[in-house]
Design a protein around this motif. Structure first.
Motif, short mmCIF file in Angstrom:
data_model
loop_
_atom_site.label_atom_id
_atom_site.label_comp_id
_atom_site.label_asym_id
_atom_site.label_seq_id
_atom_site.Cartn_x
_atom_site.Cartn_y
_atom_site.Cartn_z
N THR A 102 -1.43 -4.11 -9.10
CA THR A 102 -0.77 -3.63 -7.90
C THR A 102 0.34 -2.66 -8.27
OG1 THR A 102 0.45 -4.25 -5.90
CG2 THR A 102 0.84 -5.57 -7.86
N ALA A 103 0.63 -1.76 -7.36
CA ALA A 103 1.75 -0.84 -7.56
C ALA A 103 3.04 -1.37 -6.95
CB ALA A 103 1.41 0.52 -6.94
N TYR A 104 2.97 -2.50 -6.26
CA TYR A 104 4.13 -2.97 -5.50
C TYR A 104 4.46 -4.39 -5.88
CZ TYR A 104 7.26 -1.79 -1.62
OH TYR A 104 8.36 -1.45 -0.85
N SER A 105 5.27 -4.54 -6.92
CA SER A 105 5.67 -5.85 -7.41
C SER A 105 6.73 -5.63 -8.48
CB SER A 105 4.47 -6.60 -7.99
OG SER A 105 4.84 -7.89 -8.45
N MET A 106 7.23 -6.71 -9.06
CA MET A 106 8.04 -6.60 -10.26
C MET A 106 7.21 -5.91 -11.34
SD MET A 106 10.71 -7.05 -12.03
CE MET A 106 11.24 -7.28 -13.71
N VAL A 125 -2.45 -1.46 -1.64
CA VAL A 125 -2.26 -2.76 -1.02
C VAL A 125 -2.66 -2.74 0.45
CG1 VAL A 125 -0.39 -3.32 -2.61
CG2 VAL A 125 0.15 -2.35 -0.35
N GLU A 126 -2.84 -3.92 1.00
CA GLU A 126 -3.08 -4.05 2.43
C GLU A 126 -1.79 -3.70 3.18
OE1 GLU A 126 -6.19 -7.83 2.17
OE2 GLU A 126 -4.02 -8.18 2.04
N PRO A 127 -1.88 -2.95 4.28
CA PRO A 127 -0.66 -2.48 4.94
C PRO A 127 0.10 -3.54 5.70
CG PRO A 127 -2.60 -1.79 6.16
CD PRO A 127 -3.10 -2.39 4.88
N ASP A 128 -0.51 -4.72 5.90
CA ASP A 128 0.18 -5.74 6.69
C ASP A 128 0.48 -7.02 5.91
OD1 ASP A 128 -2.49 -6.41 6.47
OD2 ASP A 128 -2.86 -6.57 8.62
N THR A 129 -0.17 -7.23 4.74
CA THR A 129 0.16 -8.40 3.93
C THR A 129 0.79 -8.00 2.60
OG1 THR A 129 -1.94 -8.53 2.70
CG2 THR A 129 -1.86 -9.58 4.89
N PHE A 130 0.61 -6.74 2.20
CA PHE A 130 1.25 -6.16 1.02
C PHE A 130 0.64 -6.63 -0.30
CE2 PHE A 130 4.70 -7.29 4.18
CZ PHE A 130 4.48 -6.16 4.97
N CYS A 131 -0.45 -7.37 -0.23
CA CYS A 131 -1.20 -7.79 -1.41
C CYS A 131 -2.32 -6.79 -1.68
CB CYS A 131 -1.79 -9.18 -1.20
SG CYS A 131 -0.54 -10.47 -0.90
N LEU A 132 -2.94 -6.88 -2.87
CA LEU A 132 -3.99 -5.94 -3.24
C LEU A 132 -5.06 -5.82 -2.16
CD1 LEU A 132 -4.71 -6.60 -7.04
CD2 LEU A 132 -3.90 -4.46 -6.00
N ASP A 133 -5.45 -4.59 -1.88
CA ASP A 133 -6.51 -4.30 -0.92
C ASP A 133 -7.85 -4.37 -1.64
OD1 ASP A 133 -8.36 -3.21 0.82
OD2 ASP A 133 -7.16 -1.45 1.32
N GLN A 156 3.08 -14.56 0.17
CA GLN A 156 1.80 -14.47 0.89
C GLN A 156 0.64 -14.51 -0.11
OE1 GLN A 156 -0.17 -14.23 4.12
NE2 GLN A 156 0.90 -12.33 4.59
N PRO A 157 -0.28 -15.48 -0.01
CA PRO A 157 -1.42 -15.50 -0.93
C PRO A 157 -2.28 -14.25 -0.79
CG PRO A 157 -1.20 -17.60 0.23
CD PRO A 157 -0.28 -16.63 0.91
N PHE A 158 -2.76 -13.76 -1.92
CA PHE A 158 -3.65 -12.60 -1.89
C PHE A 158 -5.01 -13.00 -1.32
CE2 PHE A 158 -4.93 -14.54 -5.89
CZ PHE A 158 -6.27 -14.23 -6.03
N ASN A 159 -5.87 -12.01 -1.05
CA ASN A 159 -7.19 -12.26 -0.46
C ASN A 159 -8.12 -12.82 -1.52
OD1 ASN A 159 -9.69 -12.23 0.81
ND2 ASN A 159 -9.26 -10.35 1.94
N PRO A 387 -1.17 5.59 -1.39
CA PRO A 387 -0.49 6.03 -0.16
C PRO A 387 0.11 4.90 0.67
CG PRO A 387 -2.59 7.17 -0.43
CD PRO A 387 -2.56 6.09 -1.46
N VAL A 388 -0.57 3.76 0.74
CA VAL A 388 -0.03 2.67 1.55
C VAL A 388 1.25 2.14 0.93
CG1 VAL A 388 -0.45 0.35 2.45
CG2 VAL A 388 -2.30 2.04 2.46
N VAL A 389 1.24 1.94 -0.39
CA VAL A 389 2.45 1.48 -1.07
C VAL A 389 3.60 2.45 -0.82
CG1 VAL A 389 3.51 1.21 -3.35
CG2 VAL A 389 1.34 0.10 -2.86
#
Length: 435
Positions: A102-106, A125-133, A156-159, A387-389
């Motif tokens: 992911t690009a959005y984490s520590m 990432v998913e735009p509403d849960t912020f976990c990997l898409d 939030q648990p990932f998918n 782009p979402v991140v």
């Protein structure tokens, strides 16, 4: 009535610090004293010996953690960072291999593959849960891909089902970075067990902590053995124990002390209550904020138990007020948390900068020579990659910690008043005057 915002020199909504979020107390102190009285603060040996696996308190902590989530194996590490690095080694990644991150984490959630010369490949990432898409992950899979590091961001648990299906189809391992999600679940499966290896954090600002530390869990005995070897100078036991797969079996010292383990076990016993209190604060905050037009409250994935390491909301970019201006004005209205004064007001515009924009990626400099996984990447580590991140971070995401168990309802009321005060006086933010 004229309202002067604090950012323009007016009175703050609140000046007294928010109460410190302290989870350690008499029980932890008693256990620490017990360890000190034993005279053994660490009991590891980097040799073929039963103490290769640590001392009494380390083993008790590991057993308690495994039992709490139904894991076959739990191993104590000195940090979540160490656990993620060891997980990369345990699954056998190396130079020229790729790991989707992911690009959005520590940063360690993406940096870990570099320690073995593997290449981080960023997915959005998913735009509403912020976990990997999962769709972005699938598009990033190549024949060189060996694993996915999935993060349970903000609790939030990932998918899990979608990524598991992809991983099984392509023969990939899933490493779950659940640093922010102890006690979470997805369709009844605890966080930590949604992948092949799960890594928890016991850093001081997590839900529960030992100051520092991490716990790694897995259902796979072979992976557990490899994790233990990487943790504690595995090269010293490989011959005596007849280990044949020597990939990445050069070990480190990633060991947890007996004191940290004793604290961690006591903290684990408090987790359920602390999570219940956190969810109570979230429910109260959200009830007070319902109808606050520019803010969308967090989505919880279907079948998930979200444990809210932070409360992450989305700003309406069409509301006529820039997110950053709003956040800075609210921050000016509110105090810091006691014991965390130097960290500033715990309200942020975005979370962390997209990882691929760090200098290491920009300049493709990590480990030197052929083992530098950044030299193998086909990706351009530049703006526009995810782009979402980028939209979340630079435009839409607002995260805060005003939902920790130490917050009373009256404390949360002050936060809500600050949000409302700034929104009601929003015209002043562009004019710089009282409204």
């Amino acid at each position: 009535m004229t309202v002067e915002l604090a950012i323009h020199g007016g009175p703050k909504t609140r000046t007294a610090p928010f109460p410190a979020h302290v989870t350690v107390g008499a029980e932890e102190k008693a256990r620490v004293c017990e360890v000190i009285d034993s005279g053994v603060l660490s009991n590891y040996l980097g040799a073929p010996h039963e103490n290769f696996y640590g001392g009494r308190y380390v083993r008790e902590c590991e057993a308690a953690w495994a039992d709490s989530i139904g894991a076959a194996h739990a191993l104590a590490f000195n940090s979540n960072t160490a656990g993620l690095i060891a997980a990369m080694g345990a699954i056998g990644v190396g130079p020229a291999d790729e790991v989707i991150v992911t690009a959005y984490s520590m940063s360690i959630s993406a940096i870990a593959p570099l320690f073995y010369g593997a290449t981080p490949i960023f997915a959005d990432v998913e735009p509403d849960t912020f976990c990997l898409d999962p769709a972005s992950v699938e598009a990033a899979i190549t024949p060189r891909c060996k694993a996915i590091i999935a993060v349970d961001l903000f609790g939030q648990p990932f998918n899990g089902p979608a990524l598991r299906a992809l991983a099984d189809r392509h023969g990939l391992k899933i490493i779950e970075d659940c640093a922010q999600a102890p006690g979470g679940q997805l369709h009844g499966t605890p966080t930590g067990l949604l992948g092949d290896i799960g890594v928890f954090s016991l850093n001081y600002h997590k839900h529960i902590h030992a100051g520092e530390g991490g716990i790694v869990v897995t259902q796979d005995a072979a992976l557990a053995q490899r994790l233990a070897m990487i943790r504690n100078h595995g090269e010293c036991v490989a011959g005596a124990w007849g280990i044949e797969d020597l990939r990445n079996m050069i070990g480190h010292n990633m060991r947890m002390t007996e004191i940290e383990a004793a604290i961690a076990k006591v903290q684990l016993g408090k987790l359920d209550l602390l999570l219940a209190e956190r969810r109570d604060r979230v429910a109260y905050f959200e009830e007070q904020m319902r109808g606050f037009a520019p803010l969308t409250l967090p989505k919880v994935r279907e079948g998930a138990r979200h444990v809210y390491y932070a409360h992450a909301c989305l700003w309406d970019t069409t509301c006529g007020l820039a997110r950053n201006a709003f956040v800075e004005a609210v921050r000016a209205e509110l105090p810091v948390f006691a014991l965390r004064e130097k960290e500033g007001v715990k309200l942020g515009a975005g979370y962390v900068r997209p990882i691929y924009l760090l200098p290491a990626f920009e300049h493709r400099i990590a480990l030197q020579g052929a083992a530098n996984g950044l030299t193998h990447s086909w990706q351009s580590y530049a703006p526009g990659l995810c782009p979402v991140v980028e939209d979340l971070h630079f435009n839409r995401l607002i995260s805060h910690e005003f939902i920790v168990p130490s917050m009373e309802r009256s404390d949360i009321d002050d936060v809500v008043r600050a949000f409302a005060k700034v929104w009601d006086a929003r015209a002043a933010l562009s004019q710089g005057v009282a409204a």
